[in-house]
Design a protein around this motif. Structure first.
Motif, PDB file in Angstrom:
ATOM      1  N   ARG A 466       0.833  -1.190   0.000  1.00 25.22           N
ATOM      2  CA  ARG A 466       0.000   0.000   0.000  1.00 25.22           C
ATOM      3  C   ARG A 466       0.875   1.251   0.000  1.00 25.22           C
ATOM      4  O   ARG A 466       2.022   1.247   0.469  1.00 25.22           O
ATOM      5  N   ASP A 471      -3.767   7.793   0.308  1.00 28.40           N
ATOM      6  CA  ASP A 471      -4.658   6.646   0.319  1.00 28.40           C
ATOM      7  C   ASP A 471      -5.549   6.578  -0.917  1.00 28.40           C
ATOM      8  O   ASP A 471      -6.013   5.497  -1.283  1.00 28.40           O
ATOM      9  N   ASP A 472      -5.768   7.716  -1.587  1.00 26.85           N
ATOM     10  CA  ASP A 472      -6.647   7.738  -2.757  1.00 26.85           C
ATOM     11  C   ASP A 472      -6.231   6.737  -3.828  1.00 26.85           C
ATOM     12  O   ASP A 472      -7.087   6.193  -4.537  1.00 26.85           O
ATOM     13  N   ASN A 474      -4.679   3.847  -3.392  1.00 29.67           N
ATOM     14  CA  ASN A 474      -4.672   2.440  -2.989  1.00 29.67           C
ATOM     15  C   ASN A 474      -5.840   1.656  -3.572  1.00 29.67           C
ATOM     16  O   ASN A 474      -5.796   0.427  -3.630  1.00 29.67           O
ATOM     17  N   GLN A 475      -6.868   2.360  -4.027  1.00 26.59           N
ATOM     18  CA  GLN A 475      -7.982   1.677  -4.684  1.00 26.59           C
ATOM     19  C   GLN A 475      -7.540   0.976  -5.963  1.00 26.59           C
ATOM     20  O   GLN A 475      -8.209   0.045  -6.429  1.00 26.59           O
ATOM     21  N   ARG A 479      -8.064  -3.753  -7.589  1.00 22.81           N
ATOM     22  CA  ARG A 479      -9.357  -3.244  -8.048  1.00 22.81           C
ATOM     23  C   ARG A 479     -10.476  -4.208  -7.700  1.00 22.81           C
ATOM     24  O   ARG A 479     -10.238  -5.393  -7.439  1.00 22.81           O
ATOM     25  N   GLU A 480     -11.673  -3.701  -7.698  1.00 25.22           N
ATOM     26  CA  GLU A 480     -12.845  -4.526  -7.433  1.00 25.22           C
ATOM     27  C   GLU A 480     -13.328  -5.133  -8.741  1.00 25.22           C
ATOM     28  O   GLU A 480     -13.605  -4.429  -9.705  1.00 25.22           O
TER      29      GLU A 480
END
Length: 488
Positions: A466, A471-472, A474-475, A479-480
Motif C-alpha cells: 500500500r 490513500d486515494d 490504494n484503490q 481493483r474490485e
C-alpha cells in the motif's frame, strides 16, 4: 549329455530366451519414439500439449512460435472473437475451439499440459491463476497482470503450485541484455546510479473521453466474456482488438505495453527488485480554448515517472530510474556523436549512467553499446553469462523445454519470481501517474477541484502492498472485480 542335463539346458535356454525376449520387448516399449521415427522426430507422447487462451493478434504469434519448436502441440484454442481467431483455427484444424476459457479449463484440464495466455491485461491474472491451480504450466503475455495485488498473487502461486512460468517479454532471453550484464559485472562503467528508459508509445488513443455513442456488438464477439473482470459498459467502436490499451479498466498504458521490454534490462543488470517510492508528471489534453480536459478513464498522452530502487548487492547506492513515454526523451549523452542514433529508430531506448561511463541499448536490450561508441572496439570482456539458444526466439522453446523437464529443472529468463517484481514496479509507476491526475470537487464551498496527488512522491510499503501517504491511489492496488468474477 544325459537326458536330465539336456532337459535342464533346454529349460535354461528357454528361460533365457523368454527373459531376453521380455527385456527386449520392454526395451522396445521405452525406446524414445524419436528413434523409431527417424532423426528429429518427436513422438506425440513427448510433446507439450498447449491450450491457448487468446488465438488472434499476439496470441497467434505465440502459438506459431510454440509450434515451431517441434516439441509442442496446439491442442486447444480459445478466443472471444471468432474473427480474430480465424487464422489460428485454420492453421490448427485439429485443435478444439472454445470461446469461454472457463469452459475450456473445466472440460479439458486432463488433456492439457500448459496454457498460454494472450488476452488483454485485465484478464491475465484470472486465467493464469485458474490454470496454475489445476497444475498447468503457464506462459502469460506482458505485463504479467493489470494490478499490483494480482502480480503478487501470481508470484506466490507459482511457488505454491510448482508450475513452470514465463512472461512474454522475449528480450529477457536475448543476447543483448547478457552483454550489458557482462560489461557491468566487469566494472566497465563503474557503479550505476541513474537509468533512463523511454518509448514512443502510446501509438493508440489516450487522454480522451469515453465515447458516448453506443455501438452494436459484432456477432462474432462475446462482449461479456471480453469484459471479464472489468466494470459493465456498453460496447463502443474501435476498442477491440487494440485500443483497449489506453483505458485503465482494461490496459496499463505505455508502461504495460513497453515497460516489460525496456525495464527488464535494468532489472537484470542491476539486480533491482521492488520500488520504494515513485513520482510522476503527465501530459495534458486541452479541449476547446485553454480548457484542460480531465478524462480519468483514459491513460494520459504522455508521462514521466521517476522510481527509486533500494541499493542491491550490485549497486553501491539507491538507483533512480526514469520512465518516459509519449515521445519524451532524456538529453542526449555528451559522449554520443551528433549523427549517432540515440536508442532505436522507433523512439525507444535505455541509458545506464555509471560512475565511470555509460552504456545504452534499444528495445529488448538489443544493440548494446558502450559510450563513446569507440569503446566498443577497445573493451574486451569475456563471456560469462550463459546465452539462451536462439536468443529472443529461444524464449518460447526455453519454456517448452522447461515444461517437459518439469518444475525447477531448467532455468528460465522470465519466471514469475523475476517477472513479478518487474511488473509490480511498472504498476507502481502507474499509481503515481493516476494519482497525479486525480481530482475531487472542493469541499470548502468554493468552485473547482482539488488535486490530491499532484506533485506528491508516493511512498510504497512493499510488505503490506500500500501507498502510505496518499490513500486515494490504494484503490488501484487491488481493483474490485465485476460481480461474478474473482481471483482464485
Amino acid at each position: 549329455m544325459t537326458e536330465e542335463k539336456k532337459n535342464s539346458t533346454s529349460d535354461n535356454s528357454r528361460r533365457d530366451f523368454i527373459k531376453t525376449s521380455s527385456l527386449a520387448a520392454a526395451g522396445f516399449m521405452i525406446v524414445p519414439r524419436f528413434v523409431l521415427g527417424g532423426k528429429g522426430y518427436t513422438a506425440p507422447s513427448d510433446k507439450l500439449m498447449i491450450a491457448s487462451v487468446g488465438a488472434g493478434g499476439k496470441g497467434q504469434g505465440d502459438i506459431a512460435n510454440f509450434y515451431k519448436t517441434g516439441k509442442a502441440d496446439i491442442g486447444f484454442l480459445c478466443d472471444v472473437d471468432t474473427r480474430r481467431a480465424a487464422t489460428s483455427v485454420k492453421s490448427f484444424p485439429q485443435a478444439k475451439f472454445y470461446t469461454d476459457w472457463r469452459e475450456l479449463l473445466d472440460k479439458e484440464a486432463k488433456n492439457i499440459d500448459a496454457v498460454s495466455i494472450s488476452t488483454p491485461d485485465h484478464t491475465h491474472a484470472v486465467v493464469t491463476l485458474a490454470a496454475m491451480q489445476l497444475g498447468k504450466h503457464v506462459y502469460v503475455q506482458k505485463p504479467m497482470t493489470h494490478d499490483l495485488y494480482e502480480a503478487r498473487r501470481l508470484t506466490e502461486a507459482a511457488k505454491k503450485y510448482k508450475v513452470v512460468t514465463q512472461m512474454g517479454n522475449q528480450g529477457a532471453s536475448g543476447d543483448g541484455v547478457r552483454q550489458l550484464v557482462e560489461w557491468y559485472n566487469a566494472g566497465t562503467i563503474g557503479d550505476v546510479h541513474t537509468v533512463y528508459v523511454w518509448t514512443n508509445r502510446p501509438v493508440w488513443p489516450q487522454g480522451i473521453p469515453w465515447p458516448t455513442t453506443k455501438a452494436d456488438i459484432p456477432k462474432e464477439l462475446n462482449w461479456d466474456i471480453w469484459l471479464g473482470t472489468a466494470p459493465e459498459r456498453n460496447y463502443v467502436d474501435n476498442l477491440v482488438p487494440f485500443n483497449w490499451r489506453g483505458w485503465w479498466d482494461y490496459g496499463t498504458g505505455a508502461l504495460g505495453d513497453m515497460g516489460c521490454h525496456l525495464m527488464e534490462a535494468p532489472f537484470r543488470v542491476l539486480g533491482l527488485q521492488y520500488v520504494k517510492d515513485v513520482q510522476a508528471s503527465v501530459g495534458s489534453v486541452y479541449v476547446g480554448e485553454f480548457k484542460q480536459g480531465y478524462f480519468p478513464d483514459s491513460c494520459p498522452p504522455s508521462s514521466h515517472a521517476t522510481m527509486t530502487f533500494p541499493k542491491t548487492p550490485k549497486t553501491k547506492q539507491d538507483v533512480i530510474v526514469h520512465w518516459m513515454d509519449g515521445g519524451i526523451q532524456p538529453e542526449r549523452p555528451e559522449e554520443l556523436g551528433p549523427d549517432e542514433m540515440f536508442g532505436d529508430d522507433e523512439g525507444n531506448g535505455i541509458l545506464f549512467i555509471g560512475s565511470k561511463g555509460k552504456m545504452m541499448a534499444s528495445t529488448y536490450g538489443r544493440d548494446p553499446k558502450l559510450l563513446p561508441t569507440s569503446r566498443n572496439k577497445e573493451v574486451k570482456v569475456p563471456q560469462t553469462v550463459k546465452r539462451v539458444p536462439g536468443g529472443e526466439a529461444g524464449h518460447y522453446s526455453q519454456w517448452v523445454e522447461a515444461c517437459i523437464a518439469g518444475y525447477g529443472k531448467i532455468e528460465l529468463s522470465s519466471p514469475f519470481e523475476v517477472a513479478g517484481p518487474l511488473t509490480e514496479a511498472l504498476l507502481m509507476s502507474n499509481l503515481a501517474i493516476r494519482g497525479h491526475d486525480m481530482r475531487k470537487p472542493k469541499t470548502d464551498g468554493t468552485k473547482g477541484f482539488t488535486y490530491p496527488g499532484k506533485n506528491i512522491k508516493l511512498i510504497w510499503d512493499n510488505e503490506n502492498m500500500r501507498v502510505t501517504n496518499l490513500d486515494d491511489v490504494n484503490q488501484f492496488v487491488k481493483r474490485e472485480y465485476r460481480s461474478g468474477w474473482k481471483l482464485g
